[in-house]
Design a protein around this motif. Structure first.
Motif, PDB file in Angstrom:
ATOM      1  N   LEU A 157       0.858  -1.183  -0.104  1.00 43.76           N
ATOM      2  CA  LEU A 157       0.004  -0.051  -0.046  1.00 43.76           C
ATOM      3  C   LEU A 157       0.697   1.148   0.133  1.00 43.76           C
ATOM      4  N   VAL A 158       1.903   1.172   1.044  1.00 45.34           N
ATOM      5  CA  VAL A 158       2.772   2.570   0.808  1.00 45.34           C
ATOM      6  C   VAL A 158       3.460   2.656  -0.545  1.00 45.34           C
ATOM      7  N   GLN A 159       3.895   1.662  -1.274  1.00 45.77           N
ATOM      8  CA  GLN A 159       4.741   1.477  -2.518  1.00 45.77           C
ATOM      9  C   GLN A 159       3.471   2.324  -3.548  1.00 45.77           C
ATOM     10  N   PHE A 160       2.257   1.717  -3.434  1.00 50.98           N
ATOM     11  CA  PHE A 160       1.277   2.024  -4.273  1.00 50.98           C
ATOM     12  C   PHE A 160       1.083   3.590  -4.216  1.00 50.98           C
ATOM     13  N   ALA A 161       1.296   4.227  -2.937  1.00 53.68           N
ATOM     14  CA  ALA A 161       0.998   5.558  -3.007  1.00 53.68           C
ATOM     15  C   ALA A 161       2.139   6.344  -3.504  1.00 53.68           C
ATOM     16  N   ILE A 162       3.210   5.730  -3.391  1.00 52.84           N
ATOM     17  CA  ILE A 162       4.544   6.581  -4.081  1.00 52.84           C
ATOM     18  C   ILE A 162       4.205   6.560  -5.745  1.00 52.84           C
ATOM     19  N   MET A 163       3.767   5.267  -6.060  1.00 54.88           N
ATOM     20  CA  MET A 163       3.562   5.386  -7.687  1.00 54.88           C
ATOM     21  C   MET A 163       2.432   6.238  -8.051  1.00 54.88           C
ATOM     22  N   GLY A 164       1.386   5.948  -7.186  1.00 53.07           N
ATOM     23  CA  GLY A 164       0.091   6.758  -7.667  1.00 53.07           C
ATOM     24  C   GLY A 164       0.430   8.269  -7.568  1.00 53.07           C
ATOM     25  N   ALA A 165       1.290   8.758  -6.654  1.00 48.78           N
ATOM     26  CA  ALA A 165       1.486  10.064  -6.594  1.00 48.78           C
ATOM     27  C   ALA A 165       2.426  10.654  -7.940  1.00 48.78           C
ATOM     28  N   ALA A 166       3.288   9.783  -8.200  1.00 43.35           N
ATOM     29  CA  ALA A 166       4.249   9.837  -9.287  1.00 43.35           C
ATOM     30  C   ALA A 166       3.400  10.178 -10.773  1.00 43.35           C
ATOM     31  N   TYR A 167       2.475   9.239 -10.556  1.00 35.29           N
ATOM     32  CA  TYR A 167       1.678   9.326 -11.902  1.00 35.29           C
ATOM     33  C   TYR A 167       0.818  10.652 -11.978  1.00 35.29           C
ATOM     34  N   SER A 168       0.221  10.880 -10.607  1.00 35.56           N
ATOM     35  CA  SER A 168      -0.554  12.065 -10.615  1.00 35.56           C
ATOM     36  C   SER A 168       0.069  13.428 -11.066  1.00 35.56           C
ATOM     37  N   VAL A 179      -2.881  12.526  -1.145  1.00 29.59           N
ATOM     38  CA  VAL A 179      -2.898  10.952  -1.124  1.00 29.59           C
ATOM     39  C   VAL A 179      -3.943  10.544  -0.039  1.00 29.59           C
ATOM     40  N   ARG A 180      -5.033   9.678  -0.197  1.00 26.88           N
ATOM     41  CA  ARG A 180      -5.696   9.082   0.856  1.00 26.88           C
ATOM     42  C   ARG A 180      -5.729   7.498   0.584  1.00 26.88           C
ATOM     43  N   LEU A 181      -6.033   7.007   1.787  1.00 29.66           N
ATOM     44  CA  LEU A 181      -6.141   5.191   1.591  1.00 29.66           C
ATOM     45  C   LEU A 181      -7.589   5.215   1.684  1.00 29.66           C
ATOM     46  N   LEU A 182      -8.022   4.278   0.971  1.00 29.04           N
ATOM     47  CA  LEU A 182      -9.428   4.031   0.826  1.00 29.04           C
ATOM     48  C   LEU A 182      -9.676   2.989   2.187  1.00 29.04           C
ATOM     49  N   ASN A 183     -11.112   3.513   3.016  1.00 30.48           N
ATOM     50  CA  ASN A 183     -11.061   2.884   4.055  1.00 30.48           C
ATOM     51  C   ASN A 183     -12.782   2.967   4.431  1.00 30.48           C
ATOM     52  N   ILE A 184     -13.181   2.304   5.457  1.00 26.38           N
ATOM     53  CA  ILE A 184     -14.707   2.214   5.759  1.00 26.38           C
ATOM     54  C   ILE A 184     -15.022   3.635   6.925  1.00 26.38           C
ATOM     55  N   LEU A 208       9.072  12.788   0.629  1.00 22.75           N
ATOM     56  CA  LEU A 208       8.123  12.254  -0.282  1.00 22.75           C
ATOM     57  C   LEU A 208       7.514  13.558  -0.954  1.00 22.75           C
ATOM     58  N   ALA A 209       7.380  13.351  -2.220  1.00 25.05           N
ATOM     59  CA  ALA A 209       6.723  14.491  -3.056  1.00 25.05           C
ATOM     60  C   ALA A 209       5.236  14.066  -3.119  1.00 25.05           C
ATOM     61  N   LEU A 210       4.586  14.036  -2.105  1.00 26.57           N
ATOM     62  CA  LEU A 210       3.193  14.081  -1.821  1.00 26.57           C
ATOM     63  C   LEU A 210       2.650  14.508  -0.298  1.00 26.57           C
ATOM     64  N   ASP A 211       1.295  14.919  -0.312  1.00 29.87           N
ATOM     65  CA  ASP A 211       0.699  15.162   0.866  1.00 29.87           C
ATOM     66  C   ASP A 211      -0.075  13.833   1.391  1.00 29.87           C
ATOM     67  N   PHE A 212       0.084  13.095   2.315  1.00 31.63           N
ATOM     68  CA  PHE A 212      -0.891  12.089   2.776  1.00 31.63           C
ATOM     69  C   PHE A 212      -1.692  12.987   3.705  1.00 31.63           C
ATOM     70  N   GLU A 213      -3.089  12.396   3.479  1.00 29.80           N
ATOM     71  CA  GLU A 213      -4.251  13.183   4.274  1.00 29.80           C
ATOM     72  C   GLU A 213      -5.180  12.237   4.826  1.00 29.80           C
ATOM     73  N   GLY A 214      -4.486  11.037   5.064  1.00 31.96           N
ATOM     74  CA  GLY A 214      -5.281  10.116   5.650  1.00 31.96           C
ATOM     75  C   GLY A 214      -6.190   9.108   4.976  1.00 31.96           C
ATOM     76  N   ASP A 227      -6.294  13.478  -4.741  1.00 28.10           N
ATOM     77  CA  ASP A 227      -5.796  13.163  -6.157  1.00 28.10           C
ATOM     78  C   ASP A 227      -5.434  11.819  -6.444  1.00 28.10           C
ATOM     79  N   VAL A 228      -5.020  10.993  -5.172  1.00 25.23           N
ATOM     80  CA  VAL A 228      -4.743   9.516  -5.397  1.00 25.23           C
ATOM     81  C   VAL A 228      -5.389   8.883  -4.367  1.00 25.23           C
ATOM     82  N   VAL A 229      -6.088   7.857  -4.596  1.00 24.03           N
ATOM     83  CA  VAL A 229      -6.662   6.826  -3.683  1.00 24.03           C
ATOM     84  C   VAL A 229      -6.218   5.561  -3.847  1.00 24.03           C
ATOM     85  N   VAL A 230      -5.555   4.988  -2.682  1.00 25.85           N
ATOM     86  CA  VAL A 230      -4.848   3.989  -2.677  1.00 25.85           C
ATOM     87  C   VAL A 230      -5.619   2.927  -1.971  1.00 25.85           C
TER      88      VAL A 230
END
Length: 353
Positions: A157-168, A179-184, A208-214, A227-230
């Motif tokens: 999941l952490v690596q996906f966040a890195i890749m998704g941010a690069a793509y974004s 960047v945020r993680l999909l959750n309930i 990291l070149a991203l802002d993690f927002e929970g 911008d990125v949902v992981v």
């Protein structure tokens, strides 16, 4: 700027050669620097090219009659990779004969063939399937994984966040994607242990070149606040299908409402500009082109039912990734993660164990 040519699996997709060639031709009309390696039955491709003279000087044909069926198992497709249009398109990327491959064929087969031929990038456990989805905001949202990995651990999941941010950063131009993680739920105590641990790792990582927002819940994916949902591939695929189904439901509901009576038809004429804008925004062809991130090469998956406009968009996604050198960008970002001393949570099995 000249680009490496793009290998197009001309035999993939519901409509086959005609639409794949027409889509490539449309992309070339928009960007005359594009060049192609068209993989498939030569007679069918040459016939399709007759309607698109702009493609002649920009295209080379690699003859291949064998096609991977839409319902073919990935294991069987792998055994036929060297004789099929999909396999040869990906092989062209591996051999440096093309910079990227685009296919509208069997998703599972394309993923299996691409992983075997191109291999996963050094330092990365698993590749992921990422796609652009429409939002109410100024930019589309990138979501990954959408089906390449059914189960994912913290490190994935952490690596996906890195890749998704690069793509974004490539497709939106935003220097620090949200960047945020999909959750309930959005509370820190919600979700599985892997999701909570991934959130803690991303909060703690620096540089990291991203802002993690929970966390983000599924009903907020398209609001434009992220911008990125992981997520893992199982949950991501379900969420994607639910979003696509809701979009079709809304458009069908409006169509039925506007054709139910004479008064409704008059109302449709009055509101037509707004409904056309809605139709354009929800049209999947305008967001076509899912990407296998994390491979040593660029592979783009077009939707099987995409029309020429959708195929053109997939080709343009491939070109944009080549222009921005997405593979090296991801490698650089993963290097920053390693420097931050990221360690997988003890007791969680890694890919391949």
């Amino acid at each position: 700027m000249s680009l490496p040519r793009i290998a197009v699996d001309a035999m993939g997709g519901d409509e086959g050669v005609r639409v794949m060639v027409e889509g490539a031709a449309l992309a070339r009309r928009r960007h005359d620097k594009f060049k192609f390696l068209l993989v498939g039955d030569q007679a069918q491709i040459e016939k399709a090219l007759e309607a698109h003279p702009n493609m002649r000087e920009a295209s080379e044909i690699l003859h291949c009659e064998d096609v991977i069926a839409g319902d073919e198992k990935p294991s069987k497709a792998l055994r036929r990779a060297k004789t099929t249009s999909m396999g040869l398109a990906v092989q062209a990327v591996k051999e440096g004969k093309a910079g990227a491959a685009v296919s509208a064929g069997n998703t599972g087969a394309l993923m299996a063939i691409s992983k075997l031929a191109l291999r996963t990038m050094p330092g990365l456990d698993r590749p992921a399937l990422a796609a652009l989805l429409p939002t109410l905001g100024e930019n589309d949202v990138i979501m990954l994984d959408l089906g390449a990995n059914r189960e994912c651990d913290t490190r994935n999941l952490v690596q996906f966040a890195i890749m998704g941010a690069a793509y974004s950063r490539t497709v939106t131009g935003r220097e620090r994607p949200r960047v945020r993680l999909l959750n309930i739920g959005t509370e820190e105590t919600k979700g599985t242990e892997d999701i909570r641990d991934a959130a803690n790792q991303l909060r703690a990582a620096t540089g990291l070149a991203l802002d993690f927002e929970g966390f983000v819940e599924a009903d907020k994916i398209n609001r434009g606040d992220v911008d990125v949902v992981v997520t893992d591939g199982f949950s991501g695929n379900i969420a994607l299908k639910a979003i696509e189904g809701a979009a079709r439901f809304v458009t069908d509901l409006l169509r039925n409402a506007f054709t139910s009576s004479l008064r409704s038809k008059v109302g449709f004429l009055v509101s037509r500009p707004a409904t056309e804008l809605l139709r354009h925004h929800l049209d999947p062809n305008n967001h076509n082109g899912a990407v296998f991130l994390g491979l040593n090469g660029v592979v783009v998956k077009s939707h099987g039912s995409a029309n020429a406009k959708g195929v053109a968009n997939a080709v343009e996604v491939a070109a944009r990734l080549l222009e921005d050198d997405i593979t090296n960008r991801i490698a650089s970002d993963l290097g920053v993660l390693d420097q931050a001393n990221f360690n997988p949570v003890p007791g969680i099995a890694q890919a391949g164990e």
